[in-house]
Design a protein around this motif. Structure first.
Motif, PDB file in Angstrom:
ATOM      1  N   ALA A  61     -64.552  12.023 -74.121  1.00 23.37           N
ATOM      2  CA  ALA A  61     -63.950  11.986 -75.457  1.00 23.37           C
ATOM      3  C   ALA A  61     -64.903  10.595 -75.946  1.00 23.37           C
ATOM      4  CB  ALA A  61     -62.700  11.448 -75.633  1.00 23.37           C
ATOM      5  N   ASP A  62     -65.203  10.639 -77.285  1.00 21.33           N
ATOM      6  CA  ASP A  62     -65.771   9.534 -77.980  1.00 21.33           C
ATOM      7  C   ASP A  62     -65.291   8.323 -77.769  1.00 21.33           C
ATOM      8  OD1 ASP A  62     -67.349  11.119 -80.756  1.00 21.33           O
ATOM      9  OD2 ASP A  62     -67.849  11.147 -78.511  1.00 21.33           O
ATOM     10  N   SER A  63     -63.881   8.206 -77.471  1.00 21.51           N
ATOM     11  CA  SER A  63     -63.297   6.954 -77.522  1.00 21.51           C
ATOM     12  C   SER A  63     -63.264   6.330 -76.136  1.00 21.51           C
ATOM     13  CB  SER A  63     -61.670   7.154 -77.863  1.00 21.51           C
ATOM     14  OG  SER A  63     -61.324   8.110 -76.920  1.00 21.51           O
ATOM     15  N   VAL A  64     -63.733   7.057 -75.160  1.00 16.53           N
ATOM     16  CA  VAL A  64     -63.989   6.473 -73.722  1.00 16.53           C
ATOM     17  C   VAL A  64     -65.330   6.505 -73.315  1.00 16.53           C
ATOM     18  CG1 VAL A  64     -61.649   7.219 -73.204  1.00 16.53           C
ATOM     19  CG2 VAL A  64     -63.591   8.599 -72.634  1.00 16.53           C
ATOM     20  N   LYS A  65     -66.012   7.085 -74.157  1.00 13.65           N
ATOM     21  CA  LYS A  65     -67.661   7.264 -73.577  1.00 13.65           C
ATOM     22  C   LYS A  65     -68.245   5.764 -73.573  1.00 13.65           C
ATOM     23  CE  LYS A  65     -69.567  10.745 -75.416  1.00 13.65           C
ATOM     24  NZ  LYS A  65     -70.008  11.395 -76.165  1.00 13.65           N
ATOM     25  N   GLY A  66     -68.669   5.588 -72.149  1.00 10.88           N
ATOM     26  CA  GLY A  66     -69.434   4.315 -71.742  1.00 10.88           C
ATOM     27  C   GLY A  66     -68.268   3.353 -71.109  1.00 10.88           C
ATOM     28  N   ARG A  67     -67.000   3.550 -71.250  1.00 12.46           N
ATOM     29  CA  ARG A  67     -66.045   2.650 -70.605  1.00 12.46           C
ATOM     30  C   ARG A  67     -65.355   3.522 -69.133  1.00 12.46           C
ATOM     31  NH1 ARG A  67     -61.749   1.528 -72.986  1.00 12.46           N
ATOM     32  NH2 ARG A  67     -61.569   3.337 -74.485  1.00 12.46           N
ATOM     33  N   PHE A  68     -65.360   4.684 -69.460  1.00 12.31           N
ATOM     34  CA  PHE A  68     -64.733   5.468 -68.301  1.00 12.31           C
ATOM     35  C   PHE A  68     -65.784   6.603 -67.672  1.00 12.31           C
ATOM     36  CE2 PHE A  68     -60.328   6.138 -70.535  1.00 12.31           C
ATOM     37  CZ  PHE A  68     -59.956   4.568 -70.294  1.00 12.31           C
ATOM     38  N   THR A  69     -65.519   6.722 -66.241  1.00 12.11           N
ATOM     39  CA  THR A  69     -66.319   7.543 -65.507  1.00 12.11           C
ATOM     40  C   THR A  69     -65.508   8.658 -64.874  1.00 12.11           C
ATOM     41  OG1 THR A  69     -67.885   5.788 -65.276  1.00 12.11           O
ATOM     42  CG2 THR A  69     -68.214   7.804 -63.811  1.00 12.11           C
ATOM     43  N   ILE A  70     -65.746   9.830 -64.992  1.00  7.77           N
ATOM     44  CA  ILE A  70     -65.177  10.832 -64.161  1.00  7.77           C
ATOM     45  C   ILE A  70     -65.853  11.339 -62.982  1.00  7.77           C
ATOM     46  CG2 ILE A  70     -66.010  12.857 -65.494  1.00  7.77           C
ATOM     47  CD1 ILE A  70     -63.199  14.154 -65.086  1.00  7.77           C
ATOM     48  N   SER A  71     -65.385  11.704 -61.825  1.00  8.33           N
ATOM     49  CA  SER A  71     -66.372  11.787 -60.760  1.00  8.33           C
ATOM     50  C   SER A  71     -65.198  12.719 -59.652  1.00  8.33           C
ATOM     51  CB  SER A  71     -66.749  10.637 -60.032  1.00  8.33           C
ATOM     52  OG  SER A  71     -65.697   9.974 -59.435  1.00  8.33           O
ATOM     53  N   ARG A  72     -65.830  13.408 -58.459  1.00  5.80           N
ATOM     54  CA  ARG A  72     -65.077  14.162 -57.836  1.00  5.80           C
ATOM     55  C   ARG A  72     -65.652  14.208 -56.330  1.00  5.80           C
ATOM     56  NH1 ARG A  72     -64.905  20.388 -59.269  1.00  5.80           N
ATOM     57  NH2 ARG A  72     -64.390  20.639 -57.068  1.00  5.80           N
ATOM     58  N   ASP A  73     -64.674  14.278 -55.589  1.00  8.89           N
ATOM     59  CA  ASP A  73     -65.065  14.226 -54.097  1.00  8.89           C
ATOM     60  C   ASP A  73     -64.696  15.512 -53.538  1.00  8.89           C
ATOM     61  OD1 ASP A  73     -65.245  14.101 -51.431  1.00  8.89           O
ATOM     62  OD2 ASP A  73     -64.378  12.206 -51.188  1.00  8.89           O
ATOM     63  N   ASN A  74     -65.788  16.548 -53.352  1.00 10.19           N
ATOM     64  CA  ASN A  74     -65.435  17.747 -52.995  1.00 10.19           C
ATOM     65  C   ASN A  74     -64.764  17.807 -51.714  1.00 10.19           C
ATOM     66  OD1 ASN A  74     -66.355  18.859 -55.178  1.00 10.19           O
ATOM     67  ND2 ASN A  74     -68.348  19.134 -54.622  1.00 10.19           N
ATOM     68  N   ALA A  75     -65.105  17.114 -50.612  1.00  8.15           N
ATOM     69  CA  ALA A  75     -64.564  17.038 -49.334  1.00  8.15           C
ATOM     70  C   ALA A  75     -63.182  16.931 -49.330  1.00  8.15           C
ATOM     71  CB  ALA A  75     -65.250  16.283 -48.575  1.00  8.15           C
ATOM     72  N   LYS A  76     -62.613  16.206 -50.110  1.00  3.90           N
ATOM     73  CA  LYS A  76     -60.985  16.044 -50.171  1.00  3.90           C
ATOM     74  C   LYS A  76     -60.190  17.066 -50.749  1.00  3.90           C
ATOM     75  CE  LYS A  76     -61.491  10.934 -49.630  1.00  3.90           C
ATOM     76  NZ  LYS A  76     -61.023   9.669 -50.102  1.00  3.90           N
ATOM     77  N   PRO A  77     -60.255  17.803 -51.784  1.00  2.00           N
ATOM     78  CA  PRO A  77     -60.804  17.729 -52.902  1.00  2.00           C
ATOM     79  C   PRO A  77     -59.953  16.800 -53.743  1.00  2.00           C
ATOM     80  CG  PRO A  77     -59.802  19.578 -52.887  1.00  2.00           C
ATOM     81  CD  PRO A  77     -59.299  19.149 -51.689  1.00  2.00           C
ATOM     82  N   THR A  78     -60.580  15.714 -54.547  1.00  2.00           N
ATOM     83  CA  THR A  78     -59.980  14.842 -55.384  1.00  2.00           C
ATOM     84  C   THR A  78     -60.958  14.545 -56.517  1.00  2.00           C
ATOM     85  OG1 THR A  78     -58.790  13.863 -53.476  1.00  2.00           O
ATOM     86  CG2 THR A  78     -59.197  12.329 -55.597  1.00  2.00           C
ATOM     87  N   VAL A  79     -60.316  14.380 -57.577  1.00  7.87           N
ATOM     88  CA  VAL A  79     -61.230  13.762 -58.882  1.00  7.87           C
ATOM     89  C   VAL A  79     -60.527  12.460 -59.362  1.00  7.87           C
ATOM     90  CG1 VAL A  79     -59.607  15.071 -60.498  1.00  7.87           C
ATOM     91  CG2 VAL A  79     -61.942  14.627 -61.268  1.00  7.87           C
ATOM     92  N   TYR A  80     -61.585  11.669 -59.505  1.00  7.58           N
ATOM     93  CA  TYR A  80     -61.129  10.126 -60.141  1.00  7.58           C
ATOM     94  C   TYR A  80     -61.417  10.085 -61.478  1.00  7.58           C
ATOM     95  CZ  TYR A  80     -61.686   9.858 -55.051  1.00  7.58           C
ATOM     96  OH  TYR A  80     -61.601  10.146 -53.713  1.00  7.58           O
ATOM     97  N   LEU A  81     -60.929   9.079 -62.215  1.00  4.19           N
ATOM     98  CA  LEU A  81     -61.125   8.563 -63.372  1.00  4.19           C
ATOM     99  C   LEU A  81     -61.103   6.869 -63.301  1.00  4.19           C
ATOM    100  CD1 LEU A  81     -61.800   9.636 -66.470  1.00  4.19           C
ATOM    101  CD2 LEU A  81     -59.351   8.935 -66.882  1.00  4.19           C
ATOM    102  N   GLN A  82     -62.689   6.370 -63.263  1.00  2.00           N
ATOM    103  CA  GLN A  82     -62.851   5.055 -63.306  1.00  2.00           C
ATOM    104  C   GLN A  82     -62.832   4.526 -64.795  1.00  2.00           C
ATOM    105  OE1 GLN A  82     -63.201   2.933 -60.553  1.00  2.00           O
ATOM    106  NE2 GLN A  82     -62.831   1.291 -62.128  1.00  2.00           N
ATOM    107  N   MET A  83     -61.637   3.693 -64.971  1.00  2.00           N
ATOM    108  CA  MET A  83     -61.515   3.238 -66.329  1.00  2.00           C
ATOM    109  C   MET A  83     -61.910   1.746 -66.196  1.00  2.00           C
ATOM    110  SD  MET A  83     -58.004   5.237 -67.217  1.00  2.00           S
ATOM    111  CE  MET A  83     -56.998   4.161 -66.075  1.00  2.00           C
ATOM    112  N   GLY A  84     -62.885   1.162 -67.382  1.00  2.00           N
ATOM    113  CA  GLY A  84     -63.103  -0.123 -67.513  1.00  2.00           C
ATOM    114  C   GLY A  84     -62.855  -0.430 -68.902  1.00  2.00           C
ATOM    115  N   SER A  85     -63.194  -1.811 -69.055  1.00  2.00           N
ATOM    116  CA  SER A  85     -63.028  -2.331 -70.425  1.00  2.00           C
ATOM    117  C   SER A  85     -61.868  -2.150 -71.217  1.00  2.00           C
ATOM    118  CB  SER A  85     -64.551  -2.153 -71.215  1.00  2.00           C
ATOM    119  OG  SER A  85     -65.480  -2.691 -70.459  1.00  2.00           O
ATOM    120  N   LEU A  86     -60.876  -1.873 -70.539  1.00  2.00           N
ATOM    121  CA  LEU A  86     -59.591  -1.039 -70.943  1.00  2.00           C
ATOM    122  C   LEU A  86     -59.007  -2.020 -72.218  1.00  2.00           C
ATOM    123  CD1 LEU A  86     -57.800  -0.115 -67.840  1.00  2.00           C
ATOM    124  CD2 LEU A  86     -58.393   1.137 -69.497  1.00  2.00           C
TER     125      LEU A  86
END
Length: 121
Positions: A61-86
């Protein structure tokens, strides 16, 4: 039984960071998304990640672009949301979803129970 379980929410000061996790069980998904819902507001799209034979895609979303990062670990499987400059306006219950065909919450087939993120000013 398919389950999505979120964790990592909490209270943080403005400018701080948090990392949310979403652990999937029961099956492996090729696409995940994060949504959030603030009091009195509709659930809104935050980010999505898709894995495909051609490499996949990530969307924010435009409101979080540049501040949040989504990633996934297929081995687990788990998805993450790293949130910065909250910011205080990031305060909401954050939900993990899977198998979404768009940015609208109604297009998602699976949901987690949500985790509260509160940002103080």
């Amino acid at each position: 039984q398919v389950q999505l379980v979120e964790s990592g929410g909490g209270l943080v000061q403005a400018g701080g960071s948090l990392r949310l996790s979403c652990a999937a069980s029961g099956r492996t998904f090729t696409s995940y998304a994060w949504f959030r819902q603030a009091p009195g507001k509709e659930r809104e799209f935050v980010a999505a990640i898709t894995i495909s034979w051609s490499g996949g895609s990530i969307d924010y979303a435009d409101s979080v672009k540049g501040r949040f990062t989504i990633s996934r670990d297929n081995a687990k499987p788990t998805v993450y949301l790293q949130m910065g400059s909250l910011k205080p306006e990031d305060t909401a219950v954050y939900y993990c979803a899977a198998v979404c065909s768009g940015r609208t919450a109604g297009t998602c087939s699976y949901w987690g129970q949500g985790t509260q993120v509160s940002v103080s000013s």
